[in-house]
Structure formats: structure tokens, C-alpha cells
Design an enzyme around this catalytic site. Sequence first.
Site, mmCIF file in Angstrom:
data_model
loop_
_atom_site.group_PDB
_atom_site.id
_atom_site.type_symbol
_atom_site.label_atom_id
_atom_site.label_comp_id
_atom_site.label_asym_id
_atom_site.label_seq_id
_atom_site.Cartn_x
_atom_site.Cartn_y
_atom_site.Cartn_z
ATOM 1 N N SER A 27 0.799 -1.222 0.000
ATOM 2 C CA SER A 27 0.000 0.000 0.000
ATOM 3 C C SER A 27 0.835 1.278 0.000
ATOM 4 C CB SER A 27 -0.952 -0.052 1.189
ATOM 5 O OG SER A 27 -1.871 0.982 1.097
ATOM 6 N N HIS A 28 0.633 2.091 1.035
ATOM 7 C CA HIS A 28 1.277 3.403 1.101
ATOM 8 C C HIS A 28 2.676 3.321 1.705
ATOM 9 C CE1 HIS A 28 -0.714 2.220 4.701
ATOM 10 N NE2 HIS A 28 0.085 3.011 5.382
ATOM 11 N N ASP A 70 -2.361 6.494 -3.502
ATOM 12 C CA ASP A 70 -1.213 5.853 -2.843
ATOM 13 C C ASP A 70 -0.580 4.752 -3.686
ATOM 14 O OD1 ASP A 70 -3.289 4.026 -2.648
ATOM 15 O OD2 ASP A 70 -2.547 3.208 -0.770
ATOM 16 N N ASP A 90 -5.631 2.584 -3.757
ATOM 17 C CA ASP A 90 -6.928 2.526 -3.087
ATOM 18 C C ASP A 90 -7.195 3.725 -2.180
ATOM 19 O OD1 ASP A 90 -5.134 1.751 -1.156
ATOM 20 O OD2 ASP A 90 -6.071 -0.183 -0.710
ATOM 21 N N ARG A 91 -6.161 4.492 -1.866
ATOM 22 C CA ARG A 91 -6.384 5.668 -1.013
ATOM 23 C C ARG A 91 -6.494 6.926 -1.855
ATOM 24 N NH1 ARG A 91 -2.986 5.332 4.521
ATOM 25 N NH2 ARG A 91 -3.455 3.165 4.986
ATOM 26 N N LYS A 149 -11.405 -0.168 -1.194
ATOM 27 C CA LYS A 149 -11.507 1.270 -1.339
ATOM 28 C C LYS A 149 -10.856 1.647 -2.664
ATOM 29 C CE LYS A 149 -7.632 2.098 1.833
ATOM 30 N NZ LYS A 149 -7.307 0.808 2.444
#
Length: 542
Positions: free
Chosen positions: A112-113, A276, A280-281, A375
Site C-alpha cells: 500500500s502506502h 497511494d 486505493d487511497r 476502497k
Amino acid sequence: MFKTIATTPFDDQKPGTSGLRKKVPEFQQPNYVENFIQSVFDSLDGFKGKTLVIGGDGRYYNRDVVQIAVKMAAANGFGRVLVGQGGILSTPAASNVIRKYKAFGGLVLSASHNPGGPTEDFGIKYNISNGGPAPEKITEAVFARSKVIDRYLIADAADIDIDTIGKQQLAGMDVEIIDSVSDYAELMETLFDFDAIRALIKSGFTLRFDSMHAVTGPYGKEILEHRLGAPDGTCVNFVPLEDFGGHHPDPNLVYAKDLYDLLMSPDGPDFGAASDGDGDRNLIIGKGIYVTPSDSLAMLAANAHLAPGYKAGLKGIARSMPTSGAADRVAEKLKIGMYETPTGWKFFGNLLDAGMATICGEESSGTGSNHVREKDGLWAVLLWLNILAVRKESVQQIAREHWADYGRNYYTRHDYEEVDSGAANSLIDALRAKLPTLAGKTVQGLTITKADDFAYHDPVDKSVSEHQGIRILFNGGSRIVLRLSGTGTSGATLRLYIERYEADPKRHDLETQSALADLIRAADELTEIKTRTGRDKPSVIT
Ligand code: G16
């Protein structure tokens, strides 16, 4: 053709908030990846001959793990794998591909991030056939299996070509390399009024989308510039890099500060957004105004009916417990269900599948809907653009009108990163022990009305998830929440969430940290965070 390789267990393969995340050198230990993937397969039933989706955010080690996963899928009996070209699929795009092609599930390779590179982070997540992250009963089974695993299965075959779109075979299994973007872009066209957004952009509305050198680069280019006609240069940092250019691909006010500064400048664009590592962010900034993720959820929910995909209205809204209560007021006005879940997108899956919630969101920059089961950063950007195109008002006007109608929830999150795990755990234990004595006490002039350890009772499958964060509620609806992050890879990260509701429009212009100053002091007094961690201030404030 297939080999059975003897292995010994690792004791640290417990999936966190979102899959297994570790430093790359940990994943590079012999058999580490193979053990985890085999533990996933051993925890599933009925996939023989079925389809598995494989893709990731393109970070360092992505391509190697794609090859391992494909060979293990063949040896374990999957009938077909769909792989994003170059091993690339954003997390929401992977969710869509799983759903669209009725796959059994998918392996999403991402941390992810978190930063990427040879000494940074990598991750593996398993998603089920609804396209969403595996629920706890599967992740717990995977962890249990990983502790006793003694063999894995893998095809003895040459690597596949992951860069050329088309069909191949590997050890008798069909392999299909698919375009990473087109299915996702098509889905977006079904949800939003692209003509209206195109007209908005044509009328001179300016925007910037920062992919932070992560996976949404090609998605942003295709959708915003090619399909919606935004000028070349709208998308920045759009070339995905294995190390994200050495930055944190985390779209917040710290790591996307350049974008924030640009939007606060007099000649900045009308709208700025970022997403991100795995797409998804989202970060949403209007000219002169930052929209917190909690507010964004509330504002999107209140206006979603303006986009074609949501014109029938929403069934319900769901938010994670630490997310502010702003969306609750929207649900109340719309007379629809409101659900409060633990942190982790996996908890929304049942509500979405049951048709109880349409839009979900989290304070951690995540918003999404029932179009996929993850998301979705670009989805949030497009819904904002659709709303702006229809309302013909600025982000600033929309936010102010929203606060005037519903009140404003001042909100901040203070993260203490890479704290000693022992100190973090004993802090939580000490606070938990105090909880029964807190109601009625006054701290920094604020009276505590309730203090508890959040437990979630899933209304669909009736499962119970305990210890999901400590909540301390004050008179007037303010609250502080404290929990340990489940996504960090070094030491512990303490997250402190602070919120105050303000109904009076005359008090909607305060600076957030000052509006929350007494609550911040109360949080410090109650948790002893500074003395126990030895930190005099948070590592990140968002
Ligand atoms: C993941 C989860 C989110 C969660 C976030 C932060 O996001 O999918 O549901 O809110 O982590 O979790 P924590 O507070 O435990 O670190 P992502 O974008 O990292 O996959």
C-alpha cells in the site's frame, strides 16, 4: 512438472489489517513467499480448475513474486490465472477483475502506502471471490497453517512473459496477461457522467492528479487525460517506479505537501488529488481547502445521487470506528443505515454484499462503494469531479454549505511511528485497565461520558471482533480513540484520533489543531503517550 518442496514454518506470517506486510529482505528469505502463498491455498477449498487473479502495485519484488505465484497456482490446481500486464493491477482494479471474470479469488501484491525498494516494504494479500480482502476467518486459518506448514507445491517451468497481453500456458494451466487499466476505466464510465466532467474541464476548470510514482499513473493518464480530456500535465509523477522515487506513496499532508502547497497558492488549480502505492487511497484538496477523509466520505455520501451510478440513492453508509461521525449525520438525514466497523476494509465486505451499505469510508484516506470490494482512490476523485460538474460550485463552497447544514467535525490523527513495541503494548494495557473507572471523571475541563474497548458484532455473519480500539467519549460528542496500527513493519505505530463536533457556523473557521487543543492535552494526560514512548510529539499529524 510439479514439485513438492519440503519447508519449515516461519512464526511471523500473521496477516495484519491488510495482508502480510514485511520488509523485502524478510520476504526474500528462502521459502518465505512460497510458505505464505501455500498457506493461503491450503486454507481455501474448491478452487481446482478455477481462476486466480494476480497483480500488484509494481513495487520492488513484484515481478519476482508474480512468477512464483503463477507457478504455485499451476501446481495447486488452478485452471487459469489472469495477470495484470507487467504484474500491475491497482488494488481496486484487481477487485474489479476478480468480480468481472468471476474468479475464485486473487493475490494482490502490495504494501500500500508504505515505501518500496530493496530494503523497504512488500506485501501479499488474498482477496476472495467478491473481490474483497479475505475476512478474519480466512486470515486466521492462513496464519494457523503457516505455523505448521511442511511443504509447498510449485511447477518446474520457465518464467512466463508478463509484459505481452495475450494467452499462454504454464504446466497445463491457462495464463492470460490482461490490460491493467481498460476493465477499470470501463467500470468508471458506467458510474460517472463523463460528458459532464469533460464539459467541466473544457470550461476551464483545472486539476492536478499526483500518482506519487505509484500504480495509478497509467489509470490517471487514461481516464483523466485521455478519456476526460484534461490537458497533458494534469497527471504528475505518473510513471510507476519500483521505489516510488524514494518517497512514501502516502497521499497525506506530509507526503503530498507539494500538492497541498500548490492548492493553497493563489494561482493553484481548482482541484487537487493524489493516491497511494496501490491506488486505493485518496487525498482531496480544493483550491484553498483540504478535505479530511472523514469529511470527504460525508460530502460524497450527501451528493452521490448526482452521479449516474448512485442516482437511485444509497442503501446505507459504513465507516470505520475511528473515522469521524460526519457521515452519521448524513445517514440520519437520508434516513438510511449507518454502520460502524473496525479499521480494515475487510469489515465492509459483508455489508456491501448484503446490500446494507452503498458507500464506505475510513479516516485513513479510503473511500469506496459497492462497485468493487476495496476502497478506490480514483473512484473518489471521479465522484468529486462529477459532483463539482453538476453543482457548478467550488470544493470550498460545497464544504462550507455541508458544514452549515450538518455541523463540522474537527478531526485530526496523531501517529507515533516506530515506537518500541513493548512500550506501546503496555501503554494500551494500562489504558484498558483504567477504562471502567473513567466515566464521570473530568480531564482538562472535559467530562468523560463513556470509555470502552470497541468490539464489532457483524450484523450479517454474526462474527465478533474484539479489542478494535479504545474509545473515550466526552460530553458534547467529542472523543479520542487510541489503537495500534496493523499495517506498520517496524516496531509499533500508535494512532491517536481526536474529534470534536461543532454545530455553530460561526466556529467553522478554526485551525484544526487549535480547535482540538484541550482534547489533545486530555489524550496525553489519559494515555501518558509522551512519557511512555519518550516522544515529545507525533511523527505524523494528519
Ligand atoms: C489498510 C486497510 C484500511 C486501514 C488502513 C490503516 O489500508 O485496508 O482499512 O484503515 O490500512 O490501518 P492501520 O491503522 O491498522 O495501519 P491500506 O491502504 O494500507 O491497504
